[in-house]
Design an enzyme around this catalytic site. Structure first.
Site, PDB file in Angstrom:
ATOM      1  CE  LYS A   1     -47.828 -38.444  27.231  1.00 36.31           C
ATOM      2  NZ  LYS A   1     -49.230 -38.028  27.336  1.00 36.31           N
TER       3      LYS A   1
ATOM      4  CB  SER B   1     -49.478 -34.273  25.586  1.00 34.56           C
ATOM      5  OG  SER B   1     -50.434 -35.096  26.209  1.00 34.56           O
TER       6      SER B   1
END
Length: 369
Positions: free
Chosen positions: A160, A230
């Site tokens: 992330k 992401s």
């Protein structure tokens, strides 16, 4: 003593719905102290202003804070929370809760996982070599945490990463710094790309000499077969979750991966399933094998050529719906047909994550009794 990893798949009714995770804790099926990572698919747009990701992180942090006697901020600093926005098509919003504990059971070889975090990044570092270099150390630390000594044992690395906002860009320029891009949406791709190239470097998929600011987001021939990144507005650091198989771990879970060459590469999904001990036959998993599938994780990206096996697609030309949203829906349909379920972790934006238009896919499954 060995370590054992468990994964709970929990549905959500909305991005702030953590009642399913709370129910597991209340029933004693999950110890909050054992939770090391939570992945989530939330129903936002997956773009810069998708605040469903931050909403989910906040709800999880507040709920877990009371059970861990910590502040919500301390919970978020301790547990890797990777929220991926966008549940287009038939994708079903859900959480994947990863926990690790010690066990007296023998280490027979099973799913292993490790987590690590970078420092916070300055806006001018995002999508550039400083982000890549700082994350490289964290990926190595996560592999060591999981006792994954060989890159061959690693099957999926979830990262992330942050993005640029207008406010962050202005703050950098007020200090006389320049940023990689003024396009906040493009910054998502650069951040994902830099993060994915870290994995490629750590796993020996690309040489260090091939990496520079100039190739990030540009050279599609450089990619990782096992990276999934992401980007989100809810953080300013990189959070890393490494998944693999280790002989020093116990349990009944295993993981395998393959690489989709394009958005309709069903054989690659089948290969990942078979690698995890599941048999899709020529089509869809039978109910007993579907029940053993714990999670399917994949990346989705529209090809830059505007073609899929010679046929034109319009994903990159649609000004109403972002191309990554089209891609998630496409890969969701193919993957759901393969496994017979829609609660799948399909993440859009696959810069340097698999070949152009494709992406890695991994399956976590329970071993056959």
């Amino acid at each position: 003593m060995a370590r054992i990893a468990t994964v709970h798949r929990v549905p959500m009714r909305h991005p702030g719905d953590v009642s399913g995770v709370a129910a597991l804790l209340d029933a004693g099926a999950l110890d909050p102290a054992d939770i090391v990572a939570i992945l989530g698919k939330t129903e936002g747009n997956g773009c810069v202003n998708d605040f469903t990701r931050a909403y989910a992180v906040q709800a999880l942090s507040v709920m877990l804070a009371g059970r861990l006697a910590l502040t919500p901020e301390a919970v978020a600093a301790r547990i890797a929370m990777v929220m991926s926005g966008g549940t287009e098509g038939g994708l079903s919003p859900h959480f994947l809760v990863f926990s690790v504990r010690t066990t007296d059971a023998a280490a027979t070889g099973a799913l292993a996982m490790g987590t690590a975090f970078t420092r916070d990044f300055a806006p001018e570092e995002i999508g550039r070599m400083p982000q890549l270099e700082a994350t490289a150390a964290a990926v190595r630390a996560a592999m060591a945490d999981a006792a994954l000594t060989s890159p061959a044992d690693v099957h999926y690395v979830q990262i992330k990463c942050p993005l640029l906002t207008s406010e962050r860009i202005a703050a950098a320029e007020a200090r006389g710094a320049t940023v990689a891009t003024h396009d906040t949406y493009a910054s998502m791709g650069l951040s994902r790309g830099a993060s994915a190239l870290v994995v490629a470097l750590a796993l020996g998929e690309v040489p260090a000499g091939a990496l520079s600011d100039a190739v990030i987001g540009q050279d599609t021939t450089l990619f990782s077969h096992r990276a999934s990144a992401s980007a989100g507005v809810e953080l300013t650091r990189n959070e890393i979750v490494v998944l693999g198989n280790s002989a020093s771990w116990a349990g009944d879970l295993t993981i395998a991966h393959a690489v989709m060459q394009d958005g309709i590469d069903l054989p690659a999904i089948h290969a990942a399933l078979r690698g995890a001990g599941l048999d899709p036959g020529a089509g869809q998993l039978a109910p007993d094998h579907c029940a053993r599938l714990v999670a399917l994780l994949a990346k989705a990206e529209p090809s830059s050529s505007g073609r899929i096996r010679g046929n034109r697609h319009i994903m990159n030309d649609d000004s109403d719906i972002n191309a990554t949203r089209h891609a998630r829906a496409l890969v969701c349909g193919v993957a759901a047909a393969a496994v017979g379920r829609t609660d799948l972790f399909i993440s859009g934006g696959a810069e340097h994550q698999g070949p152009d238009g494709g992406g890695p896919v991994a399956a976590i499954a329970r071993k056959e009794a």
